[in-house]
Design an enzyme around this catalytic site. Structure first.
Site, PDB file in Angstrom:
ATOM      1  N   LYS A  63       0.807  -1.218   0.000  1.00 19.99           N
ATOM      2  CA  LYS A  63       0.000   0.000   0.000  1.00 19.99           C
ATOM      3  C   LYS A  63       0.844   1.274   0.000  1.00 19.99           C
ATOM      4  O   LYS A  63       0.441   2.284  -0.580  1.00 19.99           O
ATOM      5  CB  LYS A  63      -0.953  -0.003   1.201  1.00 19.99           C
ATOM      6  CG  LYS A  63      -1.997  -1.104   1.123  1.00 19.99           C
ATOM      7  CD  LYS A  63      -2.924  -1.108   2.329  1.00 19.99           C
ATOM      8  CE  LYS A  63      -3.910  -2.271   2.244  1.00 19.99           C
ATOM      9  NZ  LYS A  63      -4.871  -2.268   3.368  1.00 19.99           N
ATOM     10  N   TYR A 240     -10.119 -11.308   8.057  1.00 21.69           N
ATOM     11  CA  TYR A 240     -11.494 -11.769   7.881  1.00 21.69           C
ATOM     12  C   TYR A 240     -11.474 -13.158   7.248  1.00 21.69           C
ATOM     13  O   TYR A 240     -10.462 -13.614   6.750  1.00 21.69           O
ATOM     14  CB  TYR A 240     -12.273 -10.798   6.969  1.00 21.69           C
ATOM     15  CG  TYR A 240     -11.719 -10.718   5.559  1.00 21.69           C
ATOM     16  CD1 TYR A 240     -12.141 -11.595   4.562  1.00 21.69           C
ATOM     17  CD2 TYR A 240     -10.759  -9.766   5.217  1.00 21.69           C
ATOM     18  CE1 TYR A 240     -11.626 -11.538   3.279  1.00 21.69           C
ATOM     19  CE2 TYR A 240     -10.236  -9.702   3.942  1.00 21.69           C
ATOM     20  CZ  TYR A 240     -10.675 -10.582   2.974  1.00 21.69           C
ATOM     21  OH  TYR A 240     -10.157 -10.525   1.706  1.00 21.69           O
ATOM     22  N   GLY A 260     -12.554  -8.143   9.943  1.00 18.97           N
ATOM     23  CA  GLY A 260     -12.416  -7.148   8.886  1.00 18.97           C
ATOM     24  C   GLY A 260     -13.439  -7.251   7.774  1.00 18.97           C
ATOM     25  O   GLY A 260     -13.308  -6.550   6.763  1.00 18.97           O
TER      26      GLY A 260
END
Length: 299
Positions: A63, A240, A260
């Protein structure tokens, strides 16, 4: 046909193609969304171009490198220093956004919590990424999140810390090393290493933003987590798809735990509306994605 994808490593666990393609097919749009495991973040821009993508999502651990691929960053992405959504315009310019932050904040608001100051939250709601989710918001409860601890300091942690700070919520970031200390210090966000953390401090919200759950491990020792969680209102694991050790510890403390999933769905809605501005029925998209996620999770 136009092409979108998600980059990450690992990436095989990602639900993003399932969520995005469900909407694209439902609206009969000429897009196809895939996933790509990238070995080296320095190759992101080259691969983005070589695949002929009109947009992409970026997940761990790329990211921050995605910021360097974008020609222009949204104010929110620039402040956070991390990009999870790249959009190529018709002129060929690449814009970088961060939809993680609004996805996270919206997930808390939809769970019934109030955050920070009314002014801070109102200003955050004006960001381009958050604006895509505004139709989902309504009345929240009177249960305030007034203090937050984030475990981990990578791209997701930076997004969440900056978002909470923008909303006026006091936040502390703790990490295994001081590698990312400069980023948080520059933004006046308290930062410490795990060994310097005050384990007697009270935090309404404790977030696991480390990669420990992917390895089915804990971010801290069990005894340390028990101390941190015993007075909390909510534990939040960004992982998640499956129960995690962090979630299990929170249950032992009698503390509610979110994974998540909601954040994933909400950030995906914001990203998809940036990819395809013609998609404006946010509530319908949210309903479809939640149903698709639930079905995919049960397989």
């Amino acid at each position: 046909m136009r092409y979108l994808c998600v980059f990450g490593n690992p990436i095989e666990h990602s639900f993003s193609p399932l969520l995005h393609n469900a909407i694209l097919q439902s609206y009969k749009l000429p897009y196809l969304y895939g996933r790509f495991m990238l070995n080296n973040g320095e190759d992101l821009g080259r691969v983005f171009d070589s695949l002929g993508l009109c947009g992409a999502n970026i997940t761990l651990p790329f990211k921050e490198q995605a910021c360097l691929v974008a020609h222009t960053l949204s104010p929110l992405a620039k402040h956070i220093g991390a990009v999870n959504t790249l959009v190529r315009t018709t002129s060929g310019e690449i814009y970088g956004y961060n939809t993680d932050a609004p996805g996270f904040i919206t997930s808390l608001l939809l769970s019934g919590f109030k955050l920070g100051s009314a002014k801070g939250l109102e200003e955050f709601l004006q960001s381009e990424e958050m604006n895509r989710l505004a139709p989902l918001l309504g009345q929240s409860s009177s249960d305030y999140i007034e203090s937050v601890l984030i475990l981990g300091a990578g791209g997701s942690a930076k997004a969440l810390a900056c978002a909470l700070q923008e909303c006026g919520v006091p936040v502390v970031v703790a990490n295994r090393s001081n590698k990312h200390e400069a980023f948080f210090t520059q933004r006046q966000i308290p930062y410490c290493t795990f060994d310097k953390l005050d384990y007697s401090a009270r935090f309404d919200l404790v977030i696991n933003a480390t990669s420990s759950s992917i390895a089915k491990d804990l971010p801290l020792s069990k005894s340390s987590l028990l101390l941190l969680l015993k007075h909390s209102k909510l534990a939040y694991d960004l992982m998640y798809g499956a129960p995690t050790p962090f979630a299990q510890i929170s249950k032992e403390c009698g503390v509610a735990c979110k994974d998540g999933a909601d954040m994933l769905i909400l950030q995906a809605i914001s990203a998809l509306r940036l990819f395809c501005p013609q998609l404006n029925d946010t509530r319908r998209i949210y309903t479809i994605m939640r149903n698709v996620f639930a079905q995919g999770r049960s397989v």
